[in-house]
Design an enzyme around this catalytic site. Structure first.
Site, mmCIF file in Angstrom:
data_model
loop_
_atom_site.group_PDB
_atom_site.id
_atom_site.type_symbol
_atom_site.label_atom_id
_atom_site.label_comp_id
_atom_site.label_asym_id
_atom_site.label_seq_id
_atom_site.Cartn_x
_atom_site.Cartn_y
_atom_site.Cartn_z
ATOM 1 N N GLY A 126 8.537 7.286 6.148
ATOM 2 C CA GLY A 126 8.019 5.927 6.262
ATOM 3 C C GLY A 126 7.865 5.287 4.897
ATOM 4 O O GLY A 126 8.066 5.943 3.857
ATOM 5 N N ASP A 127 7.548 4.003 4.901
ATOM 6 C CA ASP A 127 7.342 3.243 3.654
ATOM 7 C C ASP A 127 8.587 3.199 2.788
ATOM 8 O O ASP A 127 8.500 3.109 1.557
ATOM 9 C CB ASP A 127 6.171 3.819 2.834
ATOM 10 N N LYS A 166 11.821 -0.634 4.876
ATOM 11 C CA LYS A 166 12.588 -1.106 6.041
ATOM 12 C C LYS A 166 12.414 -2.596 6.274
ATOM 13 O O LYS A 166 13.350 -3.284 6.679
ATOM 14 C CB LYS A 166 12.146 -0.356 7.311
ATOM 15 N N GLY A 222 3.446 -0.913 8.234
ATOM 16 C CA GLY A 222 3.170 -2.028 7.331
ATOM 17 C C GLY A 222 4.469 -2.412 6.669
ATOM 18 O O GLY A 222 4.973 -1.679 5.828
ATOM 19 N N HIS A 223 5.060 -3.522 7.097
ATOM 20 C CA HIS A 223 6.357 -3.941 6.560
ATOM 21 C C HIS A 223 6.156 -5.150 5.649
ATOM 22 O O HIS A 223 5.565 -6.140 6.057
ATOM 23 C CB HIS A 223 7.325 -4.254 7.700
ATOM 24 N N ARG A 252 0.383 8.741 31.939
ATOM 25 C CA ARG A 252 0.535 7.772 33.036
ATOM 26 C C ARG A 252 -0.769 7.092 33.446
ATOM 27 O O ARG A 252 -0.987 6.768 34.597
ATOM 28 C CB ARG A 252 1.232 8.435 34.243
ATOM 29 N N GLN A 259 7.789 3.537 10.747
ATOM 30 C CA GLN A 259 7.629 4.915 10.237
ATOM 31 C C GLN A 259 9.001 5.469 9.790
ATOM 32 O O GLN A 259 9.852 4.696 9.395
ATOM 33 C CB GLN A 259 6.961 5.818 11.283
ATOM 34 N N THR A 294 3.811 10.992 13.601
ATOM 35 C CA THR A 294 3.204 9.987 14.459
ATOM 36 C C THR A 294 3.521 10.355 15.912
ATOM 37 O O THR A 294 4.201 11.361 16.166
ATOM 38 C CB THR A 294 3.689 8.575 14.069
ATOM 39 N N PRO A 328 -3.503 5.952 -1.571
ATOM 40 C CA PRO A 328 -2.424 6.277 -2.502
ATOM 41 C C PRO A 328 -1.419 7.191 -1.804
ATOM 42 O O PRO A 328 -1.815 8.112 -1.079
ATOM 43 C CB PRO A 328 -3.115 7.010 -3.657
ATOM 44 N N LYS A 348 14.084 0.680 -4.297
ATOM 45 C CA LYS A 348 13.242 0.969 -5.465
ATOM 46 C C LYS A 348 13.958 1.765 -6.564
ATOM 47 O O LYS A 348 13.324 2.577 -7.255
ATOM 48 C CB LYS A 348 11.942 1.686 -5.036
HETATM 49 P P1 IMP Z 1 -0.582 7.681 13.112
HETATM 50 O O1 IMP Z 1 0.772 7.090 13.323
HETATM 51 O O2 IMP Z 1 -1.612 6.656 12.700
HETATM 52 O O3 IMP Z 1 -1.028 8.517 14.258
HETATM 53 O O4 IMP Z 1 -0.484 8.674 11.857
HETATM 54 C C1 IMP Z 1 0.264 9.892 11.920
HETATM 55 C C2 IMP Z 1 0.945 10.179 10.595
HETATM 56 O O5 IMP Z 1 1.951 9.200 10.382
HETATM 57 C C3 IMP Z 1 0.031 10.105 9.376
HETATM 58 O O6 IMP Z 1 0.488 11.038 8.412
HETATM 59 C C4 IMP Z 1 0.248 8.697 8.850
HETATM 60 O O7 IMP Z 1 -0.031 8.594 7.479
HETATM 61 C C5 IMP Z 1 1.728 8.542 9.127
HETATM 62 N N1 IMP Z 1 2.146 7.139 9.290
HETATM 63 C C6 IMP Z 1 1.982 6.363 10.372
HETATM 64 N N2 IMP Z 1 2.517 5.159 10.166
HETATM 65 C C7 IMP Z 1 3.044 5.181 8.939
HETATM 66 C C8 IMP Z 1 3.783 4.226 8.170
HETATM 67 O O8 IMP Z 1 4.066 3.096 8.596
HETATM 68 N N3 IMP Z 1 4.168 4.630 6.935
HETATM 69 C C9 IMP Z 1 3.912 5.867 6.462
HETATM 70 N N4 IMP Z 1 3.239 6.788 7.138
HETATM 71 C C10 IMP Z 1 2.809 6.452 8.372
#
Ligand code: IMP
Length: 430
Positions: free
Chosen positions: A12-13, A16, A40-41, A144, A225, A240, A309, A336
């Site tokens: 993720g991050d 995208k 977070g996009h 369900r 993600q 996730t 961080p 980047k």
């Molecule tokens: P959840 O999606 O909030 O349940 O988090 C599960 C895992 O996915 C954790 O390690 C979060 O930090 C990671 N995670 C969820 N969404 C993002 C994202 O958009 N970017 C990076 N990590 C994410």
């Protein structure tokens, strides 16, 4: 082919949002297919920075229809806040442009309370979730007993369903977790109010896409993600609760594989991760600070959703090959690259040493991954500031070499390279 997919190739991050924004210029519909406001996009256009959590990044392009697909879990309160923020900046978020699949699922305050309680209970083994209620909402979906977005069409029926849902979750919260109960009547009334505003946005998402495709329109599927956070193909249980991979796009939107064209894997020129779990090429100390940044700039490595961080490390080719296989990527977008400028040399992880053997595959077993040690190949760096460069030929030879190394080692073309946060700072056909 009319449906292209943008997928995170790491944890993720990866950037995208900005690649989606770029590709959305040629799309008619942009559709989010998984996750929720854990994403977070960020899209940067000159001085304007748009941070989107639920609304597809295509919304910044006037005329593009944006769909929140059936695979998404949706917190209506967050969505309305995001819509109001965009509307205040002159972005059209009317029902004509922003659509919600009736089959998406709703996140409630009870899901959020359970997410927090689950994490607290895990103690030192916490996943490090974003605490947005993602896991509990998907748990209800697969069990369900979830609340579908279709309920937004009838505020009274939704209020009744939410009331019953909170009463039931309160039993779990109080009796199992020892947490305070939520005010079911208050939560239900809030949802009735959300429904009155969001009902006009409801649609049959799969049908909307079918009609768009039959009409010759171009659809862009926006992942959230990344591959290594995929419930099946990621670093379980530190993942996730959805499917950010290419398969997730099909299920999360209601389309079949034969309509897919480009599958763009977005990868940072190094690696980052938020939350717990193994990370073979992770760095500590000075070099980690150098890659992460201080947090002064919006593009530094601090979570868009949580502000945490991020853990950082060198680029890991083993991960990219895994993403390539799992998603059938047609190309990579490397983001980047500018952050690596000024480093005398740049190690790239090309394999792992695992129990005395050299492996080039990504272990699906978490204990094995935890024992994997990175094997690096070191490439020469470059001194020049590359943020103003717009063509591959303008890049320093060693920056070109870095890009070509990634393409060679993965056997995949690198079709885009970003050299700064702005919409303009992308080298296309790198
Ligand atoms: P959840 O999606 O909030 O349940 O988090 C599960 C895992 O996915 C954790 O390690 C979060 O930090 C990671 N995670 C969820 N969404 C993002 C994202 O958009 N970017 C990076 N990590 C994410």
């Amino acid at each position: 082919m009319p449906v292209d997919i943008v997928i995170g190739a790491q944890w993720g991050d990866e950037g995208k949002g900005r690649i989606t924004d770029l590709m959305a210029a040629k799309a008619d519909v942009v559709a989010r297919y998984s996750g929720g406001d854990n994403a977070g996009h960020t899209v940067t256009i000159g001085e304007a920075i748009f941070k989107l959590h639920l609304i597809p990044s295509g919304i910044i392009h006037p005329g593009v229809i944006c769909l929140i697909g059936n695979g998404v879990v949706l917190n209506p309160q967050v969505l309305l806040r995001e819509m109001d923020g965009l509307a205040a900046r002159g972005v059209d978020v009317s029902p004509a442009r922003l659509k919600i699949s009736r089959s998406a699922h709703l996140i409630t305050p009870a899901h959020i309370a359970l997410d927090k309680a689950d994490e607290a209970l895990r103690g030192g083994d916490a996943i490090g979730t974003t605490q947005r209620g993602i896991g509990p909402a998907y748990r209800d979906k697969t069990g369900r007993v979830g609340l579908r977005a279709s309920l937004l069409a009838d505020p009274e029926a939704l209020a009744d369903a939410v009331h019953a849902h909170v009463v039931e979750k309160n039993r779990v919260l109080t009796q199992l977790y020892g947490q305070p109960a939520l005010d079911a009547a208050q939560v239900a009334a809030g949802f009735a109010a959300y429904a009155r505003r969001l009902a006009p946005h409801l649609t049959d998402g799969a049908q909307l896409l079918d009609e768009a495709l039959r009409g010759g329109q171009k659809v862009l599927a926006e992942g959230a993600q990344g591959t290594l956070l995929d419930l099946d193909h990621g670093t379980y249980p530190f993942v996730t609760s959805s499917y950010p991979t290419a398969g997730g796009a099909l299920v999360g939107l209601g389309i079949g594989p034969r309509v897919i064209g480009r599958i763009v894997g977005v990868a940072k020129a190094f690696t980052s991760r938020v939350g717990s779990g193994p990370f073979p090429s992770e760095l500590a100390g000075e070099m980690a600070l150098r890659l992460r940044g201080t947090g002064e700039n919006p593009w530094d490595e601090y979570g868009t959703t949580t502000g945490r961080p991020r853990r950082v490390g060198w680029l890991d080719i083993v991960i990219l090959r895994h993403a390539l296989r799992v998603n059938s990527l047609t190309e990579l977008a490397l983001t980047k690259l500018d952050i690596l400028s000024g480093l005398p040399e740049i190690p790239v992880c090309v394999a792992y040493e695992l129990d005395g053997a050299r492996v080039t595959y990504f272990p699906s077993d978490l204990a094995q991954l935890g024992r994997a040690r990175p094997v690096y190949e070191t490439l020469p760096g470059w001194e020049q500031d590359i943020t103003g460069m717009r063509h591959k030929r303008a890049l320093p030879a060693n920056a070109r070499r870095y890009i070509e190394f990634v393409a060679d080692m993965t056997g995949t073309p690198v079709s885009m390279v970003s050299v700064g946060p702005d919409r303009q700072q992308v080298i296309i056909e790198a």
